[in-house]
Design an enzyme around this catalytic site. Structure first.
Site, PDB file in Angstrom:
ATOM      1  CE  LYS A  37      45.189  40.906  43.673  1.00  0.00           C
ATOM      2  NZ  LYS A  37      44.104  40.367  44.456  1.00  0.00           N
ATOM      3  NE  ARG A 135      39.552  33.990  43.118  1.00  0.00           N
ATOM      4  CZ  ARG A 135      39.851  35.291  43.179  1.00  0.00           C
ATOM      5  NH1 ARG A 135      39.633  36.058  42.122  1.00  0.00           N
ATOM      6  NH2 ARG A 135      40.343  35.834  44.264  1.00  0.00           N
ATOM      7  CE1 TYR A 273      50.086  48.988  10.224  1.00  0.00           C
ATOM      8  CE2 TYR A 273      49.899  49.188  12.610  1.00  0.00           C
ATOM      9  CZ  TYR A 273      50.671  48.975  11.466  1.00  0.00           C
ATOM     10  OH  TYR A 273      51.996  48.752  11.594  1.00  0.00           O
ATOM     11  CG  MET A 321      53.588  46.388  19.115  1.00  0.00           C
ATOM     12  SD  MET A 321      54.701  45.297  18.209  1.00  0.00           S
ATOM     13  CE  MET A 321      53.567  44.108  17.515  1.00  0.00           C
TER      14      MET A 321
HETATM   15  C1  LIG Z   1      43.396  41.247  45.198  1.00  0.00           C
HETATM   16  C2  LIG Z   1      42.772  40.749  46.412  1.00  0.00           C
HETATM   17  C3  LIG Z   1      42.224  41.630  47.362  1.00  0.00           C
HETATM   18  C4  LIG Z   1      42.096  43.106  47.126  1.00  0.00           C
HETATM   19  O1  LIG Z   1      40.908  43.378  46.384  1.00  0.00           O
HETATM   20  P1  LIG Z   1      40.472  44.871  46.045  1.00  0.00           P
HETATM   21  O2  LIG Z   1      39.135  44.713  45.417  1.00  0.00           O
HETATM   22  O3  LIG Z   1      41.502  45.395  45.083  1.00  0.00           O
HETATM   23  O4  LIG Z   1      40.457  45.631  47.309  1.00  0.00           O
HETATM   24  C5  LIG Z   1      41.761  41.074  48.536  1.00  0.00           C
HETATM   25  N1  LIG Z   1      41.813  39.739  48.756  1.00  0.00           N
HETATM   26  C6  LIG Z   1      42.308  38.873  47.851  1.00  0.00           C
HETATM   27  C7  LIG Z   1      42.327  37.414  48.165  1.00  0.00           C
HETATM   28  C8  LIG Z   1      42.800  39.336  46.655  1.00  0.00           C
HETATM   29  O5  LIG Z   1      43.280  38.477  45.768  1.00  0.00           O
END
Ligand SMILES: *Cc1c(COP(=O)(O)O)cnc(C)c1O
Length: 380
Positions: A37, A135, A273, A321
Site C-alpha cells: 500500500k 480503528r 526564506y 517548494m
Molecule cells: C500496513 C499494514 C501492515 C504492515 O505493517 P508494517 O508495520 O509496515 O509491517 C499490516 N497490516 C495492516 C492491516 C496494515 O495496514
C-alpha cells in the site's frame, strides 16, 4: 521526454532479496502477504510488485481498488488482499480484479453477497475484528449478526479473520498486544462455533513478526521490514536484547538529486526564506532541486544533512517548494550536476530514514511513504 532526471529513487534489488529471506525465515511455513500500500511505502508500487512477481510471496496487501488494479496490471495473478475500505459503489471491482476485501460492515457484506449472486462468482472475504485498536474492525458483540448476514449468500466465502495491533512497535511491553491477541482468539472461537471454517487467521505486522511468535497464525502481513527498515527503535532494541543480529534488514531505497548551482556567500549573509540562517564565515553553498513538493519535509529546515562526494553537507535555511541549499564549504571538488544522496547510503556515510524521521519529528514510515509519486524510480 526528460532523459536526465534531477531527482530520482534507486531500488536495490539485492537488498530486497535479503529482507525477503529474513521475512521467510521469521514466517516459517506461513503464507506471506507483502504490504505494498501507499505506493509500496513510497518505493514505487509498479517497481516493487514487478520484483515480487519472481519471489515466493503469496499475497499482496493493498489499500484501495486503484492499487489493486495497478498490481494486476503489473502481472500479479496471485492473492490480493485489500486492507482499506472499498466504497459500496465500487465493490464490482472485487470480482473484476479478483480482490479479497477486508470487511467489517453489514452493508459491505450484503452488497458483496448480492453482487456475487448476480455474477455467480465467489468472493473471498476477510473479516476484521476489533480487538482494541479501535480503528477498522467489527466489535465482537456484532459478529454473530454480521455473519448471519453473510450466511444468506452462498457465493461469499469467509477466507480470513484478521486484526491489527495498537501497541506493538511503540513499546517493549507486549501486555496490550497480548490482551488484543486474547480478544482475537475468543472471536475466532465464537466464529468457529457459528459453523464457519476460515482458512487463515492473520494479525502480524513487521514488529509482531519480528518479536511475537504467537501472532503469526497461518499468514503474516509484513510491510516496513520488506523495505529494510525497523518498525521502531523499541522493536530493534527488543530484537537485539534477545540476541538477534542487527544485519537482518537492509534499506532498499536511495533518494538522489544533482547540484544545480554552486556559489560563495560572504560572512553574515542570510540564506533562504525567512532569513532563518545567517553565515558566520565565508561559505560555499550548493543549491539542490528538491523541496517539500517532492516529499522533503519542510520540518527538515536547518536540520538535515545530505551526502556529496561521500561527505555530509548540512542544510542551510528553510526547505523551499522545489529547492534546498546545503553547505559544502568543507567538501572539496564539488562540481555542477554532481550527484547528491538525500536518503540512503553513500560510501561510509548514510542518511537513514530513521535519522530523517528524528529530524522531522516523525516516523520512518511517514518519511518514505510521502516520497512524491512523481519521482522516477529505478531498479538497480
Ligand atoms: C500496513 C499494514 C501492515 C504492515 O505493517 P508494517 O508495520 O509496515 O509491517 C499490516 N497490516 C495492516 C492491516 C496494515 O495496514
Amino acid at each position: 521526454m526528460r532523459h536526465t532526471p534531477l531527482t530520482w529513487i534507486e531500488i536495490d534489488v539485492a537488498a530486497l532479496g535479503h529482507n525477503l529471506a529474513t521475512i521467510r525465515k521469521l514466517a516459517g511455513n506461513r503464507l506471506i502477504a507483502a504490504a505494498v500500500k501507499a505506493n509500496a511505502y513510497g518505493h514505487g508500487l509498479r517497481e516493487i510488485v514487478t520484483l515480487l512477481l519472481k519471489e515466493r510471496v503469496d499475497y499482496l496487501a493493498v489499500n484501495s481498488v486503484e492499487e489493486a488494479r495497478m498490481a494486476r496490471a503489473c502481472g500479479w495473478t496471485k492473492n490480493l488482499l485489500c486492507v482499506g475500505y472499498i466504497p459500496l459503489g465500487d465493490l464490482d471491482a472485487v470480482f473484476e480484479a479478483n480482490i479479497e476485501p477486508t470487511v467489517y460492515n453489514r452493508e459491505t457484506i450484503s452488497r458483496l453477497g448480492w453482487l456475487a449472486s448476480k455474477y455467480q462468482k465467489a468472493a473471498s472475504i476477510h473479516l476484521k475484528i476489533e480487538t482494541g485498536t479501535n480503528r477498522q474492525g467489527i466489535e465482537p458483540g456484532k459478529i454473530e449478526r454480521i455473519l448471519a448476514a453473510a450466511k444468506k449468500y452462498p457465493f461469499l466465502h469467509l477466507k480470513g479473520l484478521s486484526t491489527h495491533f495498537a501497541n506493538i512497535e511503540d513499546t517493549t511491553d507486549h501486555s496490550y498486544a497480548s490482551f488484543q491477541l486474547r480478544q482475537f482468539k475468543a472471536a475466532v472461537r465464537q466464529i468457529r462455533r457459528l459453523g464457519f471454517k476460515p482458512d487463515y487467521r492473520h494479525t502480524a505486522c513487521s514488529a509482531a513478526l519480528l518479536l511475537f511468535e504467537e501472532t503469526k497464525f497461518e499468514l503474516v502481513r509484513p510491510g516496513i521490514a520488506l523495505y529494510g527498515l525497523w518498525p521502531s527503535k523499541e522493536t530493534y532494541l527488543s530484537y537485539r536484547l534477545r540476541g538477534g543480529s542487527n544485519d537482518i534488514l537492509t534499506p532498499i531505497l536511495k533518494w538522489k538529486t544533482r547540484v544545480i548551482q554552486i556559489k560563495e556567500v560572504p560572512p553574515d549573509a542570510f540564506i533562504g526564506y525567512g532569513c532563518t540562517y545567517r553565515t558566520t564565515s565565508k561559505t560555499k553553498l550548493a543549491v539542490l532541486p528538491v523541496g517539500y513538493y517532492d516529499g522533503y519535509d519542510r520540518s527538515l529546515s536547518n536540520l538535515a544533512h545530505v551526502i556529496i562526494n561521500g561527505k555530509r553537507a548540512p542544510l542551510r535555511g528553510r526547505v523551499c517548494m522545489n529547492l534546498i541549499m546545503v553547505d559544502i564549504t568543507d567538501i572539496k571538488g564539488v562540481k555542477l550536476e554532481d550527484s547528491v544522496t538525500l536518503l540512503g547510503r553513500d560510501g561510509a556515510e548514510q542518511i537513514s530514514a530513521d535519522q530523517m524521521a528524528t529530524w522531522a519529528g516523525t516516523v520512518n514510515y511517514e518519511i518514505i511513504s510521502r516520497l512524491s509519486t512523481q519521482i522516477p524510480r529505478f531498479v538497480v
